[in-house]
Write an enzyme that holds these catalytic residues in place. Structure first.
Site, PDB file in Angstrom:
ATOM      1  N   ASP A 209       0.840  -1.203   0.000  1.00 52.04           N
ATOM      2  CA  ASP A 209       0.000   0.000   0.000  1.00 52.04           C
ATOM      3  C   ASP A 209       0.882   1.264   0.000  1.00 52.04           C
ATOM      4  O   ASP A 209       1.870   1.335   0.731  1.00 52.04           O
ATOM      5  CB  ASP A 209      -0.868  -0.040   1.270  1.00 52.04           C
ATOM      6  CG  ASP A 209      -1.982   0.980   1.261  1.00 52.04           C
ATOM      7  OD1 ASP A 209      -2.846   0.895   0.376  1.00 52.04           O
ATOM      8  OD2 ASP A 209      -1.991   1.851   2.141  1.00 52.04           O
ATOM      9  N   GLU A 273       1.960  -0.305  -4.891  1.00 54.81           N
ATOM     10  CA  GLU A 273       1.021   0.749  -5.281  1.00 54.81           C
ATOM     11  C   GLU A 273       1.863   2.000  -5.441  1.00 54.81           C
ATOM     12  O   GLU A 273       2.363   2.550  -4.457  1.00 54.81           O
ATOM     13  CB  GLU A 273      -0.063   0.974  -4.222  1.00 54.81           C
ATOM     14  CG  GLU A 273      -1.107   1.967  -4.723  1.00 54.81           C
ATOM     15  CD  GLU A 273      -1.991   2.587  -3.634  1.00 54.81           C
ATOM     16  OE1 GLU A 273      -3.001   3.203  -3.999  1.00 54.81           O
ATOM     17  OE2 GLU A 273      -1.668   2.484  -2.439  1.00 54.81           O
TER      18      GLU A 273
HETATM   19  C1  GLC Z   1      -4.201   3.017  -0.668  1.00 53.32           C
HETATM   20  C2  GLC Z   1      -5.401   2.104  -0.685  1.00 53.32           C
HETATM   21  C3  GLC Z   1      -6.604   2.886  -0.289  1.00 53.32           C
HETATM   22  C4  GLC Z   1      -6.393   3.416   1.102  1.00 53.32           C
HETATM   23  C5  GLC Z   1      -5.095   4.219   1.200  1.00 53.32           C
HETATM   24  C6  GLC Z   1      -4.695   4.438   2.607  1.00 53.32           C
HETATM   25  O1  GLC Z   1      -4.288   4.011  -1.616  1.00 53.32           O
HETATM   26  O2  GLC Z   1      -5.529   1.513  -1.944  1.00 53.32           O
HETATM   27  O3  GLC Z   1      -7.780   2.134  -0.354  1.00 53.32           O
HETATM   28  O4  GLC Z   1      -7.463   4.234   1.471  1.00 53.32           O
HETATM   29  O5  GLC Z   1      -4.027   3.531   0.606  1.00 53.32           O
HETATM   30  O6  GLC Z   1      -4.246   3.238   3.183  1.00 53.32           O
END
Ligand code: GLC
Length: 536
Positions: A209, A273
């Site tokens: 994440d 991500e």
């Molecule tokens: C990432 C996740 C999202 C979440 C954020 C904070 O972007 O995909 O769903 O709200 O991180 O953890």
């Protein structure tokens, strides 16, 4: 335990030839009629995923969470959220998936914890608490204001004053999600142990994440103002996120994790991500073999679905990635409007073309649950909002619930997601034609297209490993070759389009009537039609 083996191409690491599938567990399948999807629900549907040809599933967080941000606020990194099941269910899931050649990847949230995590409870208790330095604390400025100008990606200041000690703590998301201090070696060691904990249970990898922002500037310097060249988010917040993300030191952490992942017999995969521009994205692959295995490509995900833009993003990605690096392609996820709505605007022809594109580029496709049936966003009413962002910003922004509604497995009340008389945690959209059962018995459905494309990928080495080469195409169309003999053409226009100078036969077209059709010297596609062909 080792991560189970799927059907990878000879000599290829499994994650390169895999088709991955993101499961948002709360909305996948509810096995116990409480309206919330769960791990047993995933186990119950493994046969379906095997039938579809999926090699690996990535589960959005299954760890313990008070759900301020639906699992992305973790209160125990080694425990399973009771709503979703138990560790025993999880172990059965890994075993059952393994028997079907499906690997299980988890989501890890290293940037922040829940405010209810015992580490933060300790950290906020006093300035001398053992875990004080596990989070980012700072004194107010002389006038009592926030330590610097950083803004949370969820809006508002990234700092909250904590009454107990009179210092501010940092949070790049909700105030319930305090950021960990990645300069602290104990934090790094703890996460090594967490990764090992799950790898040792047979987990095949992690989606990391917001992996690009975990390390912050040690001096907490102010971000500079945004310039007109900056992206939408920088414009929105009025600043360029130079110091609260993309710091050079994040790469040390990723190198360390890569070594850890590769220390297993079956190397575990790290998928980041990484919501950054393509040039920056390339850096997250390190030298091509020492950081992330796969990095989500946000310029691709957020590009308008037109031939010139999509082609450019793909060409840029191909040009910037270091040798050995492997792209990842996705059209939807739990934060982004689904591609059947966003790219295809509800037009099934466009959605089919998008699916064919995702499955025919060089790299690992990651489908989001529902992509395979062309599921569209289902806007929920204000009363039904669950996403804290929707609750906060309604009606200017409705949040992310529309892309998180339950997966329709069959037509009718409950949609096969839950029982007919159970109210699902988020409303179920229309189940009419867009459901798994109906599409499984329709040879022309989006689901059968997905299954047949995945099967073709498995049988066609060029589709797995062949290089990407753009082929000159008429305006409004985009064509590329994979290896020497596989041609992919998307007509992304409202008019017929003819690619000349090409001879061969169609393997699969989005108009399935054309599967197997030969062409000699030219291939003509109708509006928004796409095809994958073998050429001579
Ligand atoms: C990432 C996740 C999202 C979440 C954020 C904070 O972007 O995909 O769903 O709200 O991180 O953890």
């Amino acid at each position: 335990m080792t991560a189970a083996a799927g059907g990878s191409a000879p000599g290829q690491p499994w994650w390169k030839s895999a088709v991955l599938y993101q499961i948002y567990p709360r909305s996948f399948a509810d096995s116990n009629a409480d309206g919330v999807g769960d791990l047993q629900g995933v186990i119950d549907r493994l046969d379906h995923l095997e039938w579809l040809g999926i090699d690996g599933i990535w589960l959005s967080p299954i760890t313990v969470s008070p759900n301020a941000d639906w699992g992305y606020d973790v209160a125990d990194y080694r425990g399973v959220q009771p709503d979703l099941g138990t560790m025993e269910t999880f172990d059965r899931l890994v075993a059952g998936a393994g028997q079907r050649g499906i690997r299980v990847l988890l989501d890890i949230v290293p940037n922040h914890t829940s405010e209810q995590h015992p580490w933060f409870v300790d950290s906020r208790s006093s300035v001398t608490a053992p875990k004080r330095d596990w989070y980012v604390w700072s004194d107010p400025k002389a006038d009592g204001s926030v330590p610097n100008n950083w803004v949370s990606s969820f809006g508002g200041p990234a700092w909250t004053l904590d009454g107990t000690t009179g210092q501010f703590y940092l949070h790049n998301h909700l105030s319930e999600q305090p950021d960990l201090n990645w300069w602290n070696e104990e934090v790094r060691n703890e996460f090594d142990a967490i990764l090992r904990f799950w790898f040792d249970r047979g987990v095949a990898g992690f989606r990391i994440d917001v992996c690009n922002i975990i390390v912050k500037d040690a001096r907490l310097r102010d971000n500079p103002p945004a310039t007109p060249d900056d992206d939408f988010e920088a414009q929105l917040f009025g600043q360029r996120p130079v110091y609260n993300g993309n710091r050079p030191e994040v790469h040390d952490v990723l190198r360390r994790w890569r070594l850890l992942a590769e220390s297993y017999d079956t190397p575990r995969a790290l998928i980041g991500e990484t919501p950054v521009k393509v040039e920056e994205l390339a850096k997250y692959y390190g030298d091509g073999s020492d950081e992330l295995h796969l990095a989500f490509n946000f310029p691709f995900l957020t590009a308008p679905f037109d031939a010139t833009t999509m082609r450019r993003v793909v060409e840029d990605t191909e040009a910037h990635l270091p040798p050995g690096a492997w792209p990842a392609w996705t059209g939807s996820n739990h934060d982004m409007s689904r591609f059947s709505s966003r790219w295809a605007e509800g037009d099934p022809a466009k959605a089919r073309a998008a699916l064919l594109m995702l499955l025919c580029l060089r790299g690992t496709p990651v489908l989001y649950q529902g992509d395979e049936i062309g599921l569209e966003d289902f806007p929920v009413s204000q009363a039904d909002l669950r996403d804290p962002l929707g609750v906060r910003y309604w009606p200017a922004y409705a949040g992310r619930d529309a892309m998180r509604t339950p997966l329709p497995w069959r037509h009718g009340p409950g949609g096969g997601f839950t029982t007919a008389d159970t109210r699902p945690w988020l409303p179920l959209g229309p189940t009419g034609r867009c459901n798994v059962e109906t599409q499984r018995s329709d040879p022309w459905s989006m689901l059968m297209l997905a299954r047949d494309l995945i099967a073709l990928r498995r049988q066609t080495p060029e589709l797995q490993t062949g290089r990407y080469v753009t082929v000159t195409a008429p305006e409004g169309a985009w064509a590329w070759r994979r290896g020497e003999r596989v041609l992919v053409v998307l007509n992304m226009s409202d008019d017929e389009s003819t690619l000349t100078g090409t001879t061969g036969h169609i393997h699969i077209a989005t108009d399935r009537e054309r599967d197997g059709e030969s062409f000699d010297g030219a291939l003509t596609l109708r509006a928004w039609e796409a095809a994958i062909a073998e050429i001579r």
